[in-house]
Write a protein that holds these residues in place. Sequence first.
Motif, PDB file in Angstrom:
ATOM      1  N   ILE A 238       0.844  -1.203   0.000  1.00  0.00           N
ATOM      2  CA  ILE A 238       0.000   0.000   0.000  1.00  0.00           C
ATOM      3  C   ILE A 238       0.874   1.245   0.000  1.00  0.00           C
ATOM      4  O   ILE A 238       0.610   2.213  -0.709  1.00  0.00           O
ATOM      5  CB  ILE A 238      -0.921   0.005   1.247  1.00  0.00           C
ATOM      6  CG1 ILE A 238      -1.824  -1.226   1.255  1.00  0.00           C
ATOM      7  CG2 ILE A 238      -1.743   1.280   1.306  1.00  0.00           C
ATOM      8  CD1 ILE A 238      -2.808  -1.287   0.143  1.00  0.00           C
ATOM      9  N   ASP A 242       0.585   3.991  -2.885  1.00  0.00           N
ATOM     10  CA  ASP A 242       0.210   5.358  -2.534  1.00  0.00           C
ATOM     11  C   ASP A 242       1.286   6.367  -2.915  1.00  0.00           C
ATOM     12  O   ASP A 242       1.023   7.557  -2.981  1.00  0.00           O
ATOM     13  CB  ASP A 242      -0.086   5.459  -1.034  1.00  0.00           C
ATOM     14  CG  ASP A 242      -1.417   4.813  -0.696  1.00  0.00           C
ATOM     15  OD1 ASP A 242      -2.177   4.521  -1.641  1.00  0.00           O
ATOM     16  OD2 ASP A 242      -1.695   4.599   0.506  1.00  0.00           O
ATOM     17  N   GLN A 381      -5.362   6.921  -9.526  1.00  0.00           N
ATOM     18  CA  GLN A 381      -6.082   6.699  -8.265  1.00  0.00           C
ATOM     19  C   GLN A 381      -6.986   5.465  -8.276  1.00  0.00           C
ATOM     20  O   GLN A 381      -6.833   4.551  -7.477  1.00  0.00           O
ATOM     21  CB  GLN A 381      -6.886   7.959  -7.944  1.00  0.00           C
ATOM     22  CG  GLN A 381      -7.710   7.880  -6.668  1.00  0.00           C
ATOM     23  CD  GLN A 381      -6.825   8.115  -5.454  1.00  0.00           C
ATOM     24  OE1 GLN A 381      -5.841   8.853  -5.516  1.00  0.00           O
ATOM     25  NE2 GLN A 381      -7.161   7.457  -4.354  1.00  0.00           N
ATOM     26  N   SER A 382      -7.909   5.438  -9.224  1.00  0.00           N
ATOM     27  CA  SER A 382      -8.921   4.368  -9.167  1.00  0.00           C
ATOM     28  C   SER A 382      -8.311   3.019  -9.541  1.00  0.00           C
ATOM     29  O   SER A 382      -8.646   1.998  -8.942  1.00  0.00           O
ATOM     30  CB  SER A 382     -10.084   4.693 -10.101  1.00  0.00           C
ATOM     31  OG  SER A 382      -9.619   4.684 -11.428  1.00  0.00           O
ATOM     32  N   LYS A 383      -7.391   3.030 -10.487  1.00  0.00           N
ATOM     33  CA  LYS A 383      -6.760   1.764 -10.868  1.00  0.00           C
ATOM     34  C   LYS A 383      -5.944   1.197  -9.718  1.00  0.00           C
ATOM     35  O   LYS A 383      -5.849  -0.011  -9.530  1.00  0.00           O
ATOM     36  CB  LYS A 383      -5.856   1.968 -12.098  1.00  0.00           C
ATOM     37  CG  LYS A 383      -6.623   2.141 -13.381  1.00  0.00           C
ATOM     38  CD  LYS A 383      -7.205   0.800 -13.843  1.00  0.00           C
ATOM     39  CE  LYS A 383      -8.189   1.028 -14.981  1.00  0.00           C
ATOM     40  NZ  LYS A 383      -9.120  -0.093 -15.134  1.00  0.00           N
ATOM     41  N   ARG A 384      -5.332   2.091  -8.962  1.00  0.00           N
ATOM     42  CA  ARG A 384      -4.533   1.627  -7.827  1.00  0.00           C
ATOM     43  C   ARG A 384      -5.435   0.968  -6.786  1.00  0.00           C
ATOM     44  O   ARG A 384      -5.059  -0.010  -6.163  1.00  0.00           O
ATOM     45  CB  ARG A 384      -3.759   2.791  -7.208  1.00  0.00           C
ATOM     46  CG  ARG A 384      -2.488   3.110  -7.985  1.00  0.00           C
ATOM     47  CD  ARG A 384      -1.652   4.138  -7.279  1.00  0.00           C
ATOM     48  NE  ARG A 384      -2.176   5.490  -7.427  1.00  0.00           N
ATOM     49  CZ  ARG A 384      -2.404   6.313  -6.419  1.00  0.00           C
ATOM     50  NH1 ARG A 384      -2.173   5.920  -5.183  1.00  0.00           N
ATOM     51  NH2 ARG A 384      -2.874   7.520  -6.642  1.00  0.00           N
ATOM     52  N   GLU A 385      -6.637   1.528  -6.635  1.00  0.00           N
ATOM     53  CA  GLU A 385      -7.578   0.907  -5.699  1.00  0.00           C
ATOM     54  C   GLU A 385      -7.898  -0.520  -6.149  1.00  0.00           C
ATOM     55  O   GLU A 385      -8.006  -1.429  -5.332  1.00  0.00           O
ATOM     56  CB  GLU A 385      -8.863   1.739  -5.594  1.00  0.00           C
ATOM     57  CG  GLU A 385      -8.684   3.065  -4.871  1.00  0.00           C
ATOM     58  CD  GLU A 385      -8.044   2.919  -3.489  1.00  0.00           C
ATOM     59  OE1 GLU A 385      -8.423   1.990  -2.754  1.00  0.00           O
ATOM     60  OE2 GLU A 385      -7.138   3.715  -3.184  1.00  0.00           O
ATOM     61  N   ASP A 386      -8.021  -0.686  -7.481  1.00  0.00           N
ATOM     62  CA  ASP A 386      -8.272  -2.034  -8.013  1.00  0.00           C
ATOM     63  C   ASP A 386      -7.161  -2.991  -7.618  1.00  0.00           C
ATOM     64  O   ASP A 386      -7.407  -4.129  -7.196  1.00  0.00           O
ATOM     65  CB  ASP A 386      -8.366  -1.991  -9.548  1.00  0.00           C
ATOM     66  CG  ASP A 386      -9.657  -1.333  -9.999  1.00  0.00           C
ATOM     67  OD1 ASP A 386     -10.492  -1.050  -9.111  1.00  0.00           O
ATOM     68  OD2 ASP A 386      -9.814  -1.097 -11.221  1.00  0.00           O
ATOM     69  N   LYS A 388      -5.159  -2.789  -5.114  1.00  0.00           N
ATOM     70  CA  LYS A 388      -5.245  -3.086  -3.675  1.00  0.00           C
ATOM     71  C   LYS A 388      -6.297  -4.148  -3.410  1.00  0.00           C
ATOM     72  O   LYS A 388      -6.075  -5.080  -2.630  1.00  0.00           O
ATOM     73  CB  LYS A 388      -5.589  -1.820  -2.891  1.00  0.00           C
ATOM     74  CG  LYS A 388      -4.465  -0.795  -2.839  1.00  0.00           C
ATOM     75  CD  LYS A 388      -4.893   0.410  -2.011  1.00  0.00           C
ATOM     76  CE  LYS A 388      -3.970   1.579  -2.265  1.00  0.00           C
ATOM     77  NZ  LYS A 388      -4.437   2.808  -1.599  1.00  0.00           N
ATOM     78  N   ASN A 389      -7.437  -3.996  -4.052  1.00  0.00           N
ATOM     79  CA  ASN A 389      -8.513  -4.966  -3.825  1.00  0.00           C
ATOM     80  C   ASN A 389      -8.090  -6.365  -4.241  1.00  0.00           C
ATOM     81  O   ASN A 389      -8.317  -7.332  -3.515  1.00  0.00           O
ATOM     82  CB  ASN A 389      -9.770  -4.552  -4.593  1.00  0.00           C
ATOM     83  CG  ASN A 389     -10.391  -3.318  -3.968  1.00  0.00           C
ATOM     84  OD1 ASN A 389     -10.139  -3.035  -2.801  1.00  0.00           O
ATOM     85  ND2 ASN A 389     -11.167  -2.582  -4.755  1.00  0.00           N
ATOM     86  N   GLN A 605      -2.814  -5.462 -14.342  1.00  0.00           N
ATOM     87  CA  GLN A 605      -3.379  -4.323 -13.644  1.00  0.00           C
ATOM     88  C   GLN A 605      -2.652  -3.045 -14.014  1.00  0.00           C
ATOM     89  O   GLN A 605      -3.261  -2.034 -14.348  1.00  0.00           O
ATOM     90  CB  GLN A 605      -3.286  -4.549 -12.131  1.00  0.00           C
ATOM     91  CG  GLN A 605      -4.254  -5.586 -11.608  1.00  0.00           C
ATOM     92  CD  GLN A 605      -5.676  -5.116 -11.705  1.00  0.00           C
ATOM     93  OE1 GLN A 605      -5.969  -3.968 -11.394  1.00  0.00           O
ATOM     94  NE2 GLN A 605      -6.560  -5.981 -12.157  1.00  0.00           N
TER      95      GLN A 605
END
Length: 881
Positions: A238, A242, A381-386, A388-389, A605
């Motif tokens: 993370i 980040d 931002q949003s791809k990084r959240e993917d 992480k998930n 990803q």
Amino acid sequence: MARMYLLVGAWLVLCFVSVSSVDVTILDPETLQDGENFADKDSNITYKKIKDDYSYKAAQKVDIGPLETFYGLARSIISTSLPGDFPIDWALKIKDGKLVIGDDWQPLVKDYLGYIIAIAVGLLFIILSPIIGFCFCCCRCCGRCGGGRYIKNPDDAGFEKVCARRAWIIILTVITVMALTGSALMFATNENVSDSLERIKDQDVDKLDDVTAFFDSVIDQTSVLVHDNFNFTWKVLIRDLDNIGYLLGQPIKDDVIQNSGLQATYDEIDSMEVDAKKLNDSLKILNEEKQKLLSAGPKFDTFIDHLQTSINSAITSYPNLTSECPHYNLTSLSFKVDQLPNEVNKSVALSIFLQSGISALTKQSRDDLNAIPERIQNETQSKREDVKNQAGNYTNKIKEITDNVQKIRDDFLGDLDFNNFKKNAKDLMDFGIKYDKYRWYGGIGLACVTLLISLLLGLGLLCGLFGGNAFTDPTERSAISNHGGNILTSAIMLFFIFAWLIMLVTTVLFVAGAPTEKFGCRTLDDLSTLEKVITDLKLVSITSGKSWLGEMIYPGKGVNLSISEVMMACQSGKSAYTSLKMEEGNIFNLSQITDYSQSINFGDQISQFNVNFGGLNITSGPMIDFIDFMTTFDDNMNYTGYDSILNNNKVNQSNTFFKELSDYMKKYPGTQTNLKSINDDLNNELTHGNGSIAKNSIDRIFQALEAIKDVTQKPTNNTLNARSSNLKSNLSHIESQLPKITNDTFRNSISNFESRLKKIFDKFTNDIKQKVENDLGKCTPLWNIYNSVLKESICQSTIGAVNGWWCALGWTIFFLLLSTCSSVVTSKHFFRMKYISDQSSNTHEKEKVHHFKNQVFHTDTNTDKWNNIPHGIRLKPKQPM
Ligand SMILES: *[C@@H]1O[C@H](CO)[C@@H](O)[C@H](O)[C@H]1NC(C)=O
Ligand SMILES: *[C@@H]1O[C@H](CO)[C@@H](O)[C@H](O)[C@H]1NC(C)=O
Ligand SMILES: *[C@@H]1O[C@H](CO)[C@@H](O)[C@H](O)[C@H]1NC(C)=O
Ligand SMILES: *[C@@H]1O[C@H](CO)[C@@H](O)[C@H](O)[C@H]1NC(C)=O
Ligand SMILES: *[C@@H]1O[C@H](CO)[C@@H](O)[C@H](O)[C@H]1NC(C)=O
Ligand SMILES: *[C@@H]1O[C@H](CO)[C@@H](O)[C@H](O)[C@H]1NC(C)=O
Ligand SMILES: *[C@@H]1O[C@H](CO)[C@@H](O)[C@H](O)[C@H]1NC(C)=O
Ligand SMILES: *[C@@H]1O[C@H](CO)[C@@H](O)[C@H](O)[C@H]1NC(C)=O
Ligand SMILES: *[C@@H]1O[C@H](CO)[C@@H](O)[C@H](O)[C@H]1NC(C)=O
Ligand SMILES: *[C@@H]1O[C@H](CO)[C@@H](O)[C@H](O)[C@H]1NC(C)=O
């Protein structure tokens, strides 16, 4: 109302969150630490060592005590009587019920001759000893077998046989000491048998707790390994995601500057600082000298106006002056110093550029490129959240390890009810110990008997030893000596009464103990034999050709697992996973579990990350201003202005005139008196006055202009103007290419970021793999149970004690048997004897005693005395020896 506050609060929080942009110029946090887990700025992770300080009951060595050497004696006797390896063939025959004594006795006897002879001797002894004892008793009662107290000659009772007496006493003493030792050993081994039984009950049964403790420790270790370490790994991942702006964006920015040619541009701009400084210096000179001229010029003008009057009047006196000195009209030239070009604005602008620093201009431009990291940070931002998930999904997979370990524990311990087993074992031991008490009493009884016999022997010896000596007449021997003989005799009697019983116990113990030691314990010692025995005897049901342990633990998987392999692996501290070949058994597939690419494909990803790099502005205002300034610098210089004002000026003409006038005065010396004042005044003005000042300034101005031209016009094929315009067009070209260049660089660099993320997970999975294969659940406790309970406590200690017991019994009985013969002989040296003649006459004996006391035995002179003995008594004349 409250709801509204809440909404406002939420809005404020949202604003704060969206406004607080990440600082892409630093890595935050730079390092991560969680307990002993540590990650540095390169996401190089160091995991804590696996916990390995669990305490186990079986870890200590069983103390067998000082009798271990004696047990060794018993073992070597067993080895001698039962040579050879484990008799698999015989065992198979017995197991299959095919052993027919009638057919097989010959080879059987051949193989176990020593054992059979030992038993036969024992049995023979048991049968014969009472009979011999009885016969011996009768024999003695009849006065034979050393029972007779009547002697014919004194030497029949050992008179004066010092050596013989001493030898027998010493022999018997040694035998007695050995028998005493044997009795002591009987006490000790008897005690040890009970002790080891107690220990088995009190300690060894509890050592089975180690099995549970072992599994629990494995679960504990696993949970640390999986949960704590994964949690930390996750944090590192993370952190890196980040910080994508810093980690990916900054290198991209640097690459873009290099690859786009921006760096060369910036270098070029920086190098212009030298030129700018030179120009600044020259402009400064132009300004200063202009100021000087402005002050000196008008004064010189006035002086010249004044001088011209004198010159004009001199011309009236010497008309040919005008032809001889053509530059006589000094006022004909104008000297408009105030019309010199104004360089102040240029100078100010340049010194401002210089003051803030030219490199600062390029730095500002570089900083503008920070939009690159920031955009990468913002737009991924949003791809990084993917990512992480998806990485989070791997948690479930990794949890399989803990689940499987838990399952193995439950399966294994669930099948084995250890508490019940322990309770049963303890009950059994209680039962055994209860009856062992009687065995103990029996053992004490036997030991007491042998001790009594040995003590009697000892007492008899002492009495005999101190009750007289070899020179005491056998008939004169003291009562103590005589009692010594009696005590020895009673010891022999006691021996014959109990010998068969002791031998019986010895034989029974040997019959049972020797094979147990040989075939049981030795097999446990040698793991490969144990393996062979279990396999060959088919002690567990197995498909032929397959390893029984493998089949038992992993049915149908065909894992080749041998007990010796497992135990040896456990002994050397290998992990459970390796020792038990769990990979082959597919209990849990470590390679599969640690292959995180099934759960998350970082490559996929990350390749979806997309950033728009359009509209990047690398040309900051001041930088362009500077470039523009430098481009137009030369054009803005009014060289002609300087030339027209300064080239043909009064000062130069005055100097020329001065020379002409001086020549004139030399040529016509008559004129010298009249012209001297003009000449002197002019000379003074031109060398010391304003004329000199103005001349200097004018020279310097021309020098400065040359210096400026050096900078701006040389080399002629690459003037400052050309260089600057080039620079500007380059910049705008790069700026137009920048989105493409950046996008390309981004594509190329993203794989670095991908490998950085992969490295984090690789490190984690490698660590797990390495620890599961080498450190997790080191099965030393299992080996310790085997070693401590089976080998040390049951075999070496308990079976050892039982074997030691019969050995002690055998030892004692052997020496007591020896003692019977030597006691008989020795007692003859102790008994008070009577001569056969005493039966008829007491007086005769007295006489004889006297003779014996004073005369040397066996001399011819004594023959007469012998002849005096009545014929009825004298059986055979004594021959000299
Ligand atoms: C990671 O850290 C360890 C120990 O601090 C060090 O030995 C190793 O060289 C480091 N690896 C890298 C790639 O920095
Ligand atoms: C890591 O541990 C913390 C605290 O122990 C816990 O709140 C968090 O959920 C854990 N994260 C993961 C990914 O297991
Ligand atoms: C010039 O004038 C001087 C002084 O009056 C005189 O001596 C001289 O001869 C003149 N020269 C000529 C060529 O006339
Ligand atoms: C210098 O700059 C001032 C204002 O900045 C301007 O008024 C003046 O005309 C300029 N002088 C020259 C010679 O360009
Ligand atoms: C440039 O010139 C000005 C005066 O015109 C001077 O004050 C300044 O120090 C100079 N700058 C440099 C870097 O030499
Ligand atoms: C990135 O987002 C922050 C707010 O989250 C914003 O202030 C910043 O201007 C953005 N930067 C770029 C380059 O879009
Ligand atoms: C099992 O492995 C041992 C060596 O570790 C080998 O000697 C034996 O033949 C193997 N047995 C089978 C059934 O593969
Ligand atoms: C960046 O380049 C990739 C191919 O390398 C292309 O597919 C993508 O559209 C480009 N993105 C932009 C914003 O130009
Ligand atoms: C870049 O910025 C400067 C000043 O900030 C501006 O003058 C210039 O027009 C901008 N260039 C572009 C291409 O937007
Ligand atoms: C150059 O200077 C001279 C003298 O001051 C002036 O007359 C002329 O107009 C100037 N030329 C330019 C192009 O400024």
